[in-house]
Design a protein around this motif. Sequence first.
Motif, short mmCIF file in Angstrom:
data_model
loop_
_atom_site.label_atom_id
_atom_site.label_comp_id
_atom_site.label_asym_id
_atom_site.label_seq_id
_atom_site.Cartn_x
_atom_site.Cartn_y
_atom_site.Cartn_z
N ALA A 178 52.55 38.33 -15.37
CA ALA A 178 52.45 38.44 -16.83
C ALA A 178 51.99 39.87 -17.15
CB ALA A 178 51.45 37.42 -17.36
N PRO A 179 52.09 40.30 -18.42
CA PRO A 179 51.68 41.66 -18.79
C PRO A 179 50.23 41.97 -18.38
CG PRO A 179 52.93 40.69 -20.56
CD PRO A 179 52.70 39.59 -19.56
N ILE A 180 50.05 43.19 -17.86
CA ILE A 180 48.73 43.67 -17.44
C ILE A 180 48.46 44.97 -18.18
CG2 ILE A 180 47.32 44.43 -15.49
CD1 ILE A 180 49.25 42.75 -13.70
N GLU A 181 47.47 44.97 -19.01
CA GLU A 181 47.23 46.08 -19.93
C GLU A 181 47.04 47.42 -19.21
OE1 GLU A 181 44.09 47.28 -23.51
OE2 GLU A 181 44.12 45.26 -22.68
N ALA A 182 46.46 47.40 -18.01
CA ALA A 182 46.13 48.65 -17.33
C ALA A 182 47.33 49.30 -16.63
CB ALA A 182 45.03 48.40 -16.30
N LEU A 183 48.48 48.62 -16.58
CA LEU A 183 49.64 49.18 -15.88
C LEU A 183 50.56 49.92 -16.84
CD1 LEU A 183 50.71 46.27 -13.49
CD2 LEU A 183 49.16 48.18 -13.03
N ASN A 184 51.31 50.87 -16.29
CA ASN A 184 52.39 51.50 -17.05
C ASN A 184 53.52 51.83 -16.10
OD1 ASN A 184 52.37 54.50 -16.27
ND2 ASN A 184 50.22 54.14 -16.80
N GLY A 185 54.70 51.99 -16.64
CA GLY A 185 55.92 52.14 -15.84
C GLY A 185 56.00 53.41 -15.04
N SER A 186 55.13 54.39 -15.30
CA SER A 186 55.17 55.64 -14.54
C SER A 186 54.34 55.57 -13.27
CB SER A 186 54.66 56.80 -15.41
OG SER A 186 53.29 56.61 -15.73
N MET A 187 53.59 54.50 -13.08
CA MET A 187 52.79 54.35 -11.86
C MET A 187 53.70 54.11 -10.66
SD MET A 187 49.63 51.99 -13.19
CE MET A 187 48.29 52.68 -14.18
N PRO A 188 53.33 54.63 -9.48
CA PRO A 188 54.19 54.49 -8.31
C PRO A 188 54.18 53.09 -7.73
CG PRO A 188 52.15 55.56 -7.71
CD PRO A 188 52.13 55.44 -9.21
N LEU A 189 55.23 52.75 -7.01
CA LEU A 189 55.21 51.56 -6.18
C LEU A 189 54.18 51.85 -5.09
CD1 LEU A 189 58.28 49.62 -4.80
CD2 LEU A 189 56.19 49.90 -3.49
N THR A 190 53.17 51.01 -5.01
CA THR A 190 52.01 51.30 -4.17
C THR A 190 51.81 50.20 -3.14
OG1 THR A 190 51.00 52.53 -5.98
CG2 THR A 190 49.55 51.84 -4.20
N VAL A 191 51.64 50.62 -1.89
CA VAL A 191 51.51 49.69 -0.77
C VAL A 191 50.15 49.88 -0.12
CG1 VAL A 191 52.52 48.88 1.40
CG2 VAL A 191 53.98 49.97 -0.34
N ASP A 192 49.43 48.78 0.06
CA ASP A 192 48.19 48.78 0.83
C ASP A 192 48.56 48.45 2.28
OD1 ASP A 192 45.58 48.65 1.72
OD2 ASP A 192 45.26 46.60 1.01
N MET A 193 48.57 49.46 3.16
CA MET A 193 49.05 49.24 4.52
C MET A 193 48.17 48.29 5.32
SD MET A 193 51.98 50.54 4.94
CE MET A 193 52.12 50.40 6.72
N ALA A 194 46.91 48.11 4.92
CA ALA A 194 46.02 47.21 5.65
C ALA A 194 46.50 45.77 5.57
CB ALA A 194 44.60 47.32 5.12
N THR A 195 47.12 45.41 4.45
CA THR A 195 47.57 44.03 4.25
C THR A 195 49.07 43.91 4.08
OG1 THR A 195 47.28 44.19 1.85
CG2 THR A 195 45.38 43.44 3.14
N GLY A 196 49.74 45.01 3.77
CA GLY A 196 51.16 44.97 3.47
C GLY A 196 51.45 44.58 2.04
N ALA A 197 50.42 44.29 1.25
CA ALA A 197 50.61 43.90 -0.14
C ALA A 197 51.01 45.12 -0.97
CB ALA A 197 49.33 43.29 -0.70
N TYR A 198 51.90 44.91 -1.94
CA TYR A 198 52.34 46.01 -2.79
C TYR A 198 52.38 45.58 -4.24
CZ TYR A 198 56.98 43.79 -3.03
OH TYR A 198 58.01 42.91 -3.24
#
Length: 387
Positions: free
Chosen positions: A234-254
């Motif tokens: 669902a919409p998350i106020e703190a996000l915007n479309g210019s943010m990168p696709l971000t991966v946490d390598m410790a868990t593989g979650a993105y």
Amino acid sequence: MAALAGGRVVIIGGGIVGASIAYNLSIRGYRDVTVIERNLVGEGATARATGGIRHQFSARVNIELVQRSMPFWTEFEERTGSRLQFRRHGYLFLISDPAVFGTFRANAELQKSLGVQVEILDPAHVSGVFPGIRTDDLVGATYTPGDGSASPADAVAGYLRAARANGTNVHQQSHFIGLRTDRYGAVQAVQTSDGIVEAEQVIIAAGPQSRTVGRQCGVDIPVFPHSRQAFTTAPIEALNGSMPLTVDMATGAYVHPEANGATAVIGGNDRDVPSSEVAQVDWSRVSGLAEALSNRFPVLENLEIVRGWAGLREMTPDDHAIVGPVDAVPGLWVAAGFSGHGFMQSPAVGEALAQWLLDGSPDLDLDPLRLERFGGRTAAALETAVF
């Protein structure tokens, strides 16, 4: 290998890779091409891909395939006549393990040597790329601002629309049954549920089903399908479309903020699922994914998932694709096992296969991707930048 002087090319699989090969043959003026697709084109693994396009790999061949592909993604409409939105949002890998960071630093140096714009960030600078990330346990990050994403479904449609306009035949809901060879074992025709199609060259580009198709051709292609799931928030106020696709390598979650700037696609933490030809959402893993994401991205602590889906990712033992002719069966080729990278690499793979077929060799060294490497012919190092 001699250049292809004539004779029909049959491509088994109408996903992103098969479509690119058909398109690239067609723009070279080669008309005698048939695509065989068991479903409707673009309905298989391609339809469930998230569409990422990145340069951050550890193997030179994977970096070069994306480099060769990038101009096509930015000029897609000009080249195919169909619209495609390529969104440059960047890729950010967050690393908390010193050994993994050492590997990613080495990867970045290779990427830089090949002309990739990649940045090695210390934890203090990560929040400047993606605000609100928890960084106290990070040792560093790597960031490629020019990377991005596009719609796989739109890309397949554009490829095949142009290929059809150039004379390519596309048979949908047509099942591959078997290969016919001459007395020397060379390709002669393919048998489908719609009948016999004469062929001198057959390319297996069947994605997760490539091993099954290979067995029907008398060849073992070590491609193993694995279910991979993703979810829309669902919409998350703190996000915007210019943010990168971000991966946490410790868990593989993105987390992949979408173009609308409010919702996101999330996934990861399911790389270890057993091989299966059934793609299904495993809701038991959602709590672990949510925990991993909220730990790294506090803004996602109370995220609400509104939709989930799953697709099959075609993996190989070394996380590299299998591309090239099959030595054991003259006229048989493989372009499969892309281990999650098929969409982003498809323009270069299609171009290289067209060159290989029509000119006798590609202008990019794809020898490390040959099927015979699994028999000891060559050895490919494990691709480390996989999540």
